[in-house]
Write an enzyme that holds these catalytic residues in place. Structure first.
Site, short mmCIF file in Angstrom:
data_model
loop_
_atom_site.label_atom_id
_atom_site.label_comp_id
_atom_site.label_asym_id
_atom_site.label_seq_id
_atom_site.Cartn_x
_atom_site.Cartn_y
_atom_site.Cartn_z
N GLU A 1 -18.03 4.66 -1.19
CA GLU A 1 -17.21 3.97 -2.18
C GLU A 1 -17.93 3.80 -3.50
O GLU A 1 -17.33 3.93 -4.57
CB GLU A 1 -16.79 2.60 -1.63
CG GLU A 1 -15.95 2.67 -0.34
CD GLU A 1 -16.74 3.00 0.92
OE1 GLU A 1 -17.99 2.97 0.90
OE2 GLU A 1 -16.09 3.29 1.95
N ARG B 1 -1.57 -4.57 3.58
CA ARG B 1 -1.27 -3.70 4.72
C ARG B 1 0.04 -4.09 5.39
O ARG B 1 0.74 -3.26 5.95
CB ARG B 1 -2.41 -3.83 5.74
CG ARG B 1 -2.15 -3.14 7.05
CD ARG B 1 -3.38 -3.18 7.96
NE ARG B 1 -3.13 -2.44 9.18
CZ ARG B 1 -2.80 -3.02 10.33
NH1 ARG B 1 -2.71 -4.33 10.43
NH2 ARG B 1 -2.57 -2.28 11.40
N ASP C 1 -8.39 -5.86 12.40
CA ASP C 1 -9.73 -5.37 12.06
C ASP C 1 -10.72 -6.52 11.89
O ASP C 1 -11.92 -6.33 12.04
CB ASP C 1 -9.69 -4.52 10.78
CG ASP C 1 -9.44 -3.04 11.06
OD1 ASP C 1 -9.47 -2.66 12.25
OD2 ASP C 1 -9.22 -2.28 10.11
N ARG D 1 0.85 -1.20 0.00
CA ARG D 1 0.00 0.00 0.00
C ARG D 1 0.89 1.25 0.00
O ARG D 1 0.54 2.27 -0.59
CB ARG D 1 -0.95 0.01 1.19
CG ARG D 1 -0.28 -0.04 2.53
CD ARG D 1 -1.28 0.19 3.66
NE ARG D 1 -0.70 -0.14 4.97
CZ ARG D 1 -1.07 0.44 6.09
NH1 ARG D 1 -2.01 1.36 6.10
NH2 ARG D 1 -0.53 0.09 7.24
N PHE E 1 -14.17 -2.80 0.23
CA PHE E 1 -15.14 -1.79 -0.20
C PHE E 1 -15.03 -1.49 -1.69
O PHE E 1 -16.01 -1.08 -2.31
CB PHE E 1 -14.98 -0.54 0.65
CG PHE E 1 -14.94 -0.82 2.13
CD1 PHE E 1 -15.86 -1.69 2.70
CD2 PHE E 1 -13.96 -0.27 2.95
CE1 PHE E 1 -15.83 -1.99 4.06
CE2 PHE E 1 -13.92 -0.57 4.32
CZ PHE E 1 -14.85 -1.42 4.87
N HIS F 1 -5.33 -3.20 1.80
CA HIS F 1 -5.85 -3.99 2.91
C HIS F 1 -6.59 -5.24 2.43
O HIS F 1 -7.69 -5.55 2.89
CB HIS F 1 -6.76 -3.15 3.80
CG HIS F 1 -6.04 -2.04 4.52
ND1 HIS F 1 -5.44 -1.00 3.84
CD2 HIS F 1 -5.83 -1.80 5.83
CE1 HIS F 1 -4.89 -0.17 4.71
NE2 HIS F 1 -5.10 -0.63 5.93
#
Ligand SMILES: Cc1ncc(C[n+]2csc(CCOP(=O)(O)OP(=O)(O)O)c2C)c(N)n1
Ligand SMILES: [Mg+2]
Lengths: 275, 312
Positions: free
Chosen positions: B58, B167, B117, B10, B83, B109
């Site tokens: 999104e 990530r 998460d 990322r 998303f 991610h």
């Protein structure tokens, strides 16, 4: 509970938020702290629930649409007796029942899985509709972030709930004015929030200070008395409320306190508890 | 493996956008309130007028990007894989791919290595969703060098491109002077004769480490990096299958629909070969530190060695 007891409980809920995110070394303290009074009031005063019988079909439901603030919800659930407070320390650890975002299949007391913003309000509307369809009298509460309401789905759900006159539904907006990339006004302003909900046929209750227990209590009372329309409680809050260095700070949206910050935060909260 | 510092892809995405932004002023970056996490913050700082933060929406972001592409700009949409490929799936399908608009999607991610998460954010189906779409290019780079090259190639490609980034910081494996990135071309990273290990994304590094371990036990594995899942390098897949007669695919994705499925589709029609798909099997992820999860789901080198041995 008396207001004084509720206020003390909100401090305990805050302590759990700090304990758990510190132990996890990650998580979202900011938006958990801004909603500490709401979590406390819902679980200790407002909702018809029984921690011993978390799946009671007659219970009131709560959907944490802003699922990232799970630490606040978990802390309220633990303090209310759904599971031991010590387990807050396992937040986000491999194998823990306390997932990063709420999950029905993992944690007792969770009524819907969330984490993807904008979806919880629809699930809450569905629960409220369901009660109407079978003449059940449970009520449904859902908590949204003020950044979250930028999602289009929120307004689809609002239109639906308004049109169906779901007066057993209470939509709470945590108006702390911050999202991840900055103040909501700079990213993609959702204002005027109150007028929007009014336009969607909600009864709107404005709370000037959503971190004030008396104002919260009055708002939920008004929502309960409202017939023929869903209620929206739009409450101004302070993100990070109760921990001086986290207050109104974008940086504390999704970051855990380190050891030093943890000590400082817990010191401030224990002073608040003794007031 | 190189002793350069591991980098999360990322970060490579954000850095590559800055470099490209200096050269091409038709490049725009869109975010959905995650610029801090998708690492496009560096682009926003350098080119505030070419960064559009849509807020938490999104689906709208993808539609807006379609409109920008329709009028000649090159928009890069950035958000989490969940998303981008999930929430905005139908906008990607109908507003971007159907008209074949020149929209690039930087999906960060991805996979279980999102970590703490948890399952709601651990997208294990984006490769499956995106590779179905006619005209879509799907790239899953293995390291910093490849990720930057992929962003550049995506800019120059005319049409929609989905890029999958992670990530977790991953080791650099492509730091050789003649490294060249070409959309649709797989790379043989290690020659072998006993089994073909075909990996993608962060699993390429884990698979190389697994091959070293297997070699110690006398198993000579061929390792192939498939950075482009669509269009798939069918020629290379068939060639390695013919060479070793046994194929294992390794990906941080549900085994249904991803790289393993893509390889199985080609081989079952053109060169039936015994296969093992390594990935996540019909279960959601969970919260935990990324490395612990990769270990638990047997997606680290140790888990790959174990599964390859059981297969052979
Ligand atoms: C659909 C979706 N998009 C993006 C995210 C990532 N995300 C998590 S929290 C957040 C910001 C939320 O801001 P707000 O709703 O204001 O919450 P609060 O300030 O109460 O923490 C974002 C963008 C997400 N969880 N879901
Ligand atoms: Mg907010």
């Amino acid at each position: 509970m008396t207001t004084q007891e509720l206020k003390k409980m909100a401090v305990k809920v805050r302590q759990g938020i700090i304990e758990s995110t510190h132990a996890a070394k990650c998580g979202h303290p900011g938006g958990s702290l801004s909603a500490a009074e709401v979590f406390t009031y819902l679980y200790f005063e407002e909702m018809n629930i029984d921690p011993q019988n978390p799946k009671d079909p007659k219970r009131d439901r709560f959907v944490l649409s802003k699922g990232h603030t799970a630490p606040g919800l978990y802390s309220a659930l633990a303090n209310r007796g759904y599971f031991p407070v010590e387990e807050l320390q396992t937040l986000r650890h491999t194998g823990s029942h306390l997932q990063g975002h709420p999950c029905v299949t993992h944690t007792p007391g969770i009524d819907a899985s969330s984490g993807s913003l904008g979806q919880g309000i629809s699930v809450a509307a569905g629960m409220a509709l369901s009660a109407k369809l079978t003449n059940d009298d449970y009520r449904v509460y859902t908590l949204l972030g003020d950044g979250e309401i930028e999602e289009g789905q929120v307004w689809e759900a609002a239109m639906f709930a308004g049109n169906r006159k779901l007066d057993n539904l209470v939509v709470i907006v945590d108006n702390n004015n911050l999202q991840i990339d900055g103040p909501i006004t700079e990213v993609n302003s959702p204002y005027p929030i109150v007028d929007k909900f009014k336009a969607f046929n909600f009864h709107v209750i404005e709370v000037a200070d959503g971190n004030d227990m008396d104002q919260i209590a009055a708002a939920f009372k008004e929502a309960r008395e409202t017939k023929g329309a869903p209620s929206a409680i739009v409450m101004k809050t302070v993100k990070g409320k109760g921990v001086s260095f986290m207050e109104n700070s974008v940086g504390w949206h999704g970051k855990a306190p380190n050891d030093e910050e943890y000590e400082q935060a817990m010191k401030e909260l224990s002073e608040a508890e003794n007031l | 493996m190189s002793d350069m510092k591991p980098v999360a892809t990322r970060d490579s995405y954000g850095n590559a956008l800055v470099e490209l932004g200096k050269k091409y002023d038709d490049l725009f970056v869109l975010d959905a309130d995650l610029a801090a996490a998708t690492k496009t913050g560096v682009f926003k700082k350098e080119f505030p007028d070419r960064h559009i933060d849509c807020g938490i929406q999104e689906s709208n972001m993808v539609g807006v990007a379609a409109g920008m592409a329709a009028t000649g700009k090159v928009p890069f949409c950035s958000t989490f894989a969940m998303f981008a490929a999930g929430r905005a799936y139908e906008q990607v399908r109908n507003s971007v791919c159907y008209p074949h608009f020149n929209v690039k999607i930087g999906a960060t991610h991805a996979g279980i290595s999102v970590g703490e998460d948890g399952a709601s954010h651990q997208c294990l189906e984006d490769i499956a969703l995106m590779r179905e779409l006619p005209g879509m290019v799907v790239i899953n780079p293995a390291d910093d060098i490849e990720a930057k090259a992929a962003v550049e190639a995506a800019y120059h490609h005319d049409g929609p491109v989905y890029m999958r980034f992670g990530r977790l910081a991953v080791p650099i494996i492509n730091d050789n002077p003649d490294y060249k990135f070409e959309i649709g071309k797989g790379v043989v990273l290690r020659e072998g004769s006993d089994v073909s290990l075909i990996a993608t994304g962060l699993e390429v590094g884990e698979t190389l480490a697994a091959a070293d371990e297997l070699a110690k036990e006398g198993i000579n594995a061929e390792v192939i990096n498939i950075h482009t899942i669509k269009p798939l390098d069918e020629e290379l897949v068939i060639a390695t299958a013919k060479k070793t007669g046994k194929v294992v695919t390794i990906e941080e994705h549900w085994v249904n629909g991803g790289l393993g499925s893509a390889v199985a589709e080609v081989l079952s029609e053109k060169c039936p070969t015994l296969m093992k798909r390594i990935g996540v099997y019909d279960t959601f992820g969970e919260s935990g530190p990324a490395k612990e999860l990769l270990h638990k789901y047997e997606l680290d080198a140790e888990g790959i060695v174990k599964q390859v041995k059981a297969f052979l």
